[in-house]
Design an enzyme around this catalytic site. Structure first.
Site, PDB file in Angstrom:
ATOM      1  N   ARG B  96       0.829  -1.203   0.000  1.00  0.00           N
ATOM      2  CA  ARG B  96       0.000   0.000   0.000  1.00  0.00           C
ATOM      3  C   ARG B  96       0.869   1.261   0.000  1.00  0.00           C
ATOM      4  O   ARG B  96       0.521   2.262  -0.633  1.00  0.00           O
ATOM      5  CB  ARG B  96      -0.930  -0.004   1.220  1.00  0.00           C
ATOM      6  CG  ARG B  96      -1.787   1.226   1.315  1.00  0.00           C
ATOM      7  CD  ARG B  96      -2.857   1.125   2.372  1.00  0.00           C
ATOM      8  NE  ARG B  96      -3.435   2.434   2.661  1.00  0.00           N
ATOM      9  CZ  ARG B  96      -4.292   2.685   3.641  1.00  0.00           C
ATOM     10  NH1 ARG B  96      -4.689   1.695   4.444  1.00  0.00           N
ATOM     11  NH2 ARG B  96      -4.755   3.901   3.838  1.00  0.00           N
ATOM     12  N   TYR B 255     -16.543   9.243  -0.778  1.00  0.00           N
ATOM     13  CA  TYR B 255     -15.498   9.139  -1.797  1.00  0.00           C
ATOM     14  C   TYR B 255     -15.789   9.992  -3.028  1.00  0.00           C
ATOM     15  O   TYR B 255     -14.892  10.238  -3.834  1.00  0.00           O
ATOM     16  CB  TYR B 255     -15.288   7.686  -2.204  1.00  0.00           C
ATOM     17  CG  TYR B 255     -14.520   6.902  -1.172  1.00  0.00           C
ATOM     18  CD1 TYR B 255     -13.138   7.039  -1.086  1.00  0.00           C
ATOM     19  CD2 TYR B 255     -15.148   6.037  -0.295  1.00  0.00           C
ATOM     20  CE1 TYR B 255     -12.407   6.326  -0.145  1.00  0.00           C
ATOM     21  CE2 TYR B 255     -14.435   5.323   0.656  1.00  0.00           C
ATOM     22  CZ  TYR B 255     -13.060   5.473   0.735  1.00  0.00           C
ATOM     23  OH  TYR B 255     -12.335   4.783   1.663  1.00  0.00           O
TER      24      TYR B 255
HETATM   25 MN   LIG Z   1     -14.949   0.504   1.501  1.00  0.00          MN
END
Ligand SMILES: [Mn+2]
Ligand SMILES: [Mn+2]
Ligand SMILES: [Mn+2]
Ligand SMILES: [Mn+2]
Lengths: 445, 445, 445, 445
Positions: B96, B255
């Site tokens: 990540r 988001y």
């Molecule tokens: Mn999620």
């Protein structure tokens, strides 16, 4: 033998009118013309008279006896028209200057038909196309409307889907230019090639097959970044990433550079703007020079300079299309017309720019079939952006205009987005009656 | 009475496992458990043993007699499982870090599940989910797969559509968090509200109706930029433009800020990166601290710190979903499942994240109907991006990976696009066997 | 100049082969032929030799030097073929006798391509087309497959969609016959008309526009019940209800009589059956007489009798299509090809029979747009019936065969339905290996 | 606590009104009622007064204080209504007699909601539902319209799609009856079962899953021909062909017998007609007897006889639905509502009868996903037939009516088809103002 036709050109004072005249003259044997009417508005009076004079001289120098009328009275002109072509520009080049300047000042693309500028042009133009159709319904109910006013795809969608004029065909020179370049690149006779275009105006892809059915697309992709690769002269040729094109195995259109090589194109455009101002300002100068030429009563042909401009071949495409309808030629052209399944991932009633057969029955689109997944996504998103833009143009819905702006990949999604929209609305107040309430509110703030 | 179940958690060494245990403990009366298997890989051995110890202590402190097994042998664990949950991270936090660092270095968004990072995570994860399903087909052919490994939507689409495991349900905490916040904002009892979610993972919208059928969406939109407006804690709360939301009349998910307020979010992310490095690096520190806590043999509850992390409520959603299936509860949850027309502008076999009824028969999505035009365009584009990403993950097709990158609005379309893709591929070489040929070519160049 | 081609005809022993030869001879200047192979099976040996002899005499009497080969070895023939045409009949006319007789005995329509008979013909034929394609993949991977084996639409769908041979085009004489009749009815030059066909084989509608774009459909509808109205000679001309046709404003095909005037057509067919037995038996007699003629070594032209049969113009359509591909002619033909959106209410991968442009790149269907609601319903139902039939033909799934039977409007939905299916399966046992298990079960019962 | 509601029943003089009252009484605790208005027309005055008297006695005998009003003034009744239920029958049973008798005389099915009779009922009813909605728009703009006037699906489609009353829900007793029978057949508790219904009114299929998610459909199919297999009492139980149902793996509805076992059902219906006249005539007698009972001022409960009629549970479904909306219950019901993708092979704006969640926000359909191919074809064809019928009902377009007749599988496609249509139009002249011009023409001929 069919009767000779009456042709009406809205925005007849355009500097491109000589190309249109030349196109009609060279097709006269297949497309006999009774009379031509060049219509313009008060602000374009001088220009339409100058170019109308040249137009008449061009016909007089030809073997054909055609009378060219110039008028500011659109309704007088439309009476009993057979073909109406639209090449008008609401607000003239001064409006285009604003479309290009304001986004550029905020670091966004300032371009005539893409990004913020293209959307504002749609806002100004769509109501006017509605008025023209209202007049046509009354004065020439059987006429064909051949639109090449930009943004050509959205204007055509408004004409067909919203104003209900089914006999509308939208044109652009981008496919023409590609189809002029590609036979040379492939070493083929133009008539041997088989084209399959699919997409929307200024956002289409195509495939090419040769006389043996061989797919030439991979070979032509390798030429795409060449100087004569088929991109219109007015688009900066940032290099397409080859591995992207090879993967999709489709030939993009020149305008795809604004999307596939976005940052480079934007950087170049901003640099150009900083150095030379807007394109529209340059156009204004070019136009001035052209009209000086046109005034010359010795001139009776289209001046060579015209062919080198970004708008070249637009008028020629219009003449080609009108001839194909009149003479029932059943030829392949790439036009904006009702989808009807040709691109199966878009609605049946969307307007698309696709390979079509043009005959007396109009444009019959050819079914392209599935696009690869990425291109499908791009196209659906761009069509949605167009739909929001058209909706905003029709209703003056500010929220919808903002949705179109935020969705458009050439407008940065940021607090400036809304500011650019607001400035553009205020700047074009005169031509945006549908937004007047919001504009008053913005001006008050 | 139904039999107690065997639960297997792939990636059992996750720091979130205590939340999962807590979720099961508090639902034990409706969902009796026979045994729990925490599976991890060699690199996660220490962690799975630490957290497995805590898990066992949590059960031992409960009224229920449940044995927690830890193992590195996935196949041993899967044998006769009833529910398999997936919370693994291929390449652990080190991977990540690369997903976040490399794009950031080029001025792009470096984020775990969106943009370039999310796509690379899909490339690494999808082949592994395929292997797990291959084992499940043999060892527990009737088990449910409850996926909350990110990118949860794409991993679930791969599981159902490509690997054919129909009994997969994908989960996320974003809808949970919104549905926790909104009743408070509206002054309503949670059970009175009617939710209509539609979209895909990390890219969905919703509407809310109250106990009288009144649409609360406009009212809740006005609260969206508030601190407790329903956005997960790990997402920077750049202000949504209110006129945009009012126009669409849908509540976006947190988001969506990356898309609707793109530049601001990017600026903030890059600043954070310059100041504090990647999120993943911070997570690594947090995890280290958590595992120190977990080692404490006196600890037999979930530590409070866990609830404040971005991943909170993921495990709880999983427990809720498993209970609803087991106890045939027919309750509303928002899950990733096969579209089947629920969102009519996407294909029937696409995976979508929508309001569904969860019962013993699985997730039954509710038909949402038409989205407004802009949201339709956004969603179709994002789904196309997902499809390209999944295709590239399955095949190692570099061109397709590049198409996904260029289409993704959070990756700038530029020459750096390809460079970022290339660097990421090389950086993750160990976990991308499907791309090995291209990676060798890139390394040689 | 392109090379001369090798043509292979499967079922070369057909009595129609002389029409095919005549078609090639008259097109030789545009379509030079290297060699022609007539392939048949052991049972057709005598016929293929007789007709092969006539074929060679026809070429010998022409200005062109073409060698005709006859063979029972399909693989030898297929080697390096350029065009493969299929006109075979699995089980010969004896199988057709059963297809027509068994339903008739139960009061149902006994017809070669519609109703129960057409479905059984599909069951027998589709596996064989699969074998041919398997051979082609190996022996002539670039060849075009021009299918006119009936049921032409379903066989073409199997070839393209299920066996994956994209270069397949399906043909029928029904559109040809309509397009021969209609110019006369309308008093127009054939080349001036613009056709828009849409539907599936033996179930399509069309519109016609003249050289001015005027819709001639309403005028032609008024002629539809006339003797020379464009219906093939082999279809009984029960009168179409005029108000129905005027409402839909589409020209139906001749086979629509079986659906729109179902009872009258059925009554007539049953009467014919009672009086003269099956059509197939009459055909057998006709064929016998033709082959007597063909044996005559003085004969070196197509006998006139052939033109009056129901199958006339099939071969001519095949020659026309092959020439259009070879010579890249870009002409309009009505063929069975992949839908790709041309008929937007059917799936993209369905095979439809539509107006297409035929060139070296194959058949490019033209987008028809929306059908009126009733025709949409008819077409979707018939396509579903075809899909079930093809599925049953591919798998031998008895339940699926029964679903096709019950859905087909020409099969009465009754206890006899299943009995007719069963008797047909048993009667055709030899040619239905995919159903062998069920047939054994039926025979045992 | 929410306010008590005002309920208005159009066609309040129906013999089924006592069932409706009983349904409201037993749900009163969850659904408090302010007042009930029974509306009828002049011809129904006596009946509405009789049944209104019984209704009031039923409430008076209950613990609840509810006033029942009877009126011939629809507008008075509609004022401020919360829920409007429709159970009217245009032309009363005398019209139904004609619907059943005329087709029967020509050897066609004479049935109330299927075939010719159902279409004529739509022609009479749809204009009236339009008038009711026009009144509602003015007098009770927030009311829910709960329709159970037949043909319930088409009437609901007209209400929602054409008259724009989004808050309409259509009901039928067929799913209710199936869901009452199946738990017994499967030996399961009703609340444990998970239903998935999909289709249109009187033409839907379903699947059933148990508390473990096991698909009970195959098991229930084996019971389908049993006496208590879930088919409404008024449908003759011709035997479904088991191999057909096993192949589709869906439970058909009782009315599917008219299509899957068409000839047997028709034979039976014609025999019944020859022996006992029409169903409607029998109903008339039954109604007469019921109203005799209702007159009895000692009666203050729903008489037992009512439960055995074909229309039983219609009213109960209405009460259940109204309670679910009022009390925001989020329960599963099978209703006619806007498709929105629930059945992905039909248009989003079609009305379908599907498993839905009923809450204060209305009916939220659950996405069913793809139907098997044959059922898809059946359904698309039937929906097209409905669309033509509705279109004809709205416009009086005779050609469209004829298209609906010819497409309907229960009308033989023959010269009698048109004759039956014509006779029905003339017979119902009084209730078909939209067809008056055509009817005059027919009468003159
Ligand atoms: Mn999620
Ligand atoms: Mn253009
Ligand atoms: Mn045919
Ligand atoms: Mn009913």
């Amino acid at each position: 033998m069919k009767e000779a036709v009456k042709i009406v050109t809205i925005g007849g004072g355009s500097s491109y009118t000589p190309e249109l005249m030349e196109g009609f003259i060279k097709r006269y044997e297949d497309l006999p013309i009774r009379e031509i009417w060049l219509v313009d508005i008060e602000d374009g009076k001088e220009k339409v008279e100058i170019v109308g004079g040249l137009a008449q001289r061009m016909w007089d120098a030809s073997p054909y006896d055609v009378k060219v009328y110039t008028t500011l009275d659109r309704r007088e002109a439309l009476k009993d028209a057979d073909f109406v072509t639209t090449q008008f520009r609401v607000g003239l080049l001064d409006a285009r200057i604003k479309d290009e300047r304001i986004p550029s000042l905020y670091g966004m693309l300032g371009q005539e038909t893409n990004g913020a500028g293209g959307m504002l042009k749609a806002f100004r133009t769509i109501p006017v196309i509605g008025e023209i159709i209202r007049d046509m319904r009354e004065l020439c109910p059987d006429a064909w409307l051949i639109n090449f006013t930009n943004p050509s795809g959205m204007v055509t969608e408004a004409a067909i889907k919203h104003f209900g004029w089914k006999k509308t065909i939208g044109l652009c020179n981008v496919p023409t230019i590609a189809m002029m370049a590609e036979p040379k690149l492939a070493g083929k006779d133009p008539k041997d090639l088989n084209y399959r275009f699919a997409g929307i105006n200024h956002f289409h892809w195509h495939k090419v097959f040769d006389e043996n059915g061989k797919d030439l697309t991979p070979e032509l992709i390798e030429h795409i970044n060449e100087k004569n690769g088929g991109t219109p002269a007015n688009i900066y040729q940032a290099e397409f990433p080859m591995e992207l094109l090879r993967s999709m195995n489709l030939l993009p259109c020149g305008y795809h550079r604004y999307y596939y090589v976005k940052q480079t194109m934007l950087d170049h455009a901003l640099e150009e703007f900083r150095e030379g101002g807007t394109r529209a300002e340059q156009m204004k100068q070019t136009e001035k020079e052209l009209f000086e030429l046109y005034k010359n009563t010795e001139l009776h042909t289209k001046p060579e300079q015209l062919s080198k401009r970004g708008g070249a071949y637009y008028s020629d495409a219009a003449c080609e299309c009108i001839r194909a309808i009149y003479a029932n030629q059943k030829i392949h052209m790439v036009v904006s017309t009702q989808n009807n399944g040709a691109i199966s991932c878009l609605d049946d009633d969307s307007i698309v720019e696709v390979s079509s057969i043009i005959s007396a029955a109009g444009a019959q689109p050819m079914a392209f079939g599935k696009l690869p997944p990425a291109e499908k996504g791009w196209l659906q998103m761009m069509k949605a952006m167009e739909e929001c833009t058209i909706q905003a143009a029709l209703t003056g819905d500010y929220g919808m205009a903002l949705e179109a702006f935020v969705l458009n990949p050439l407008v940065e999604n940021n607090k400036d987005t809304q500011r650019v929209l607001d400035e553009l609305l205020v700047a074009h107040e005169k031509y945006l009656p549908q937004f007047s309430e919001k504009i008053q509110e913005l001006k008050a703030a």
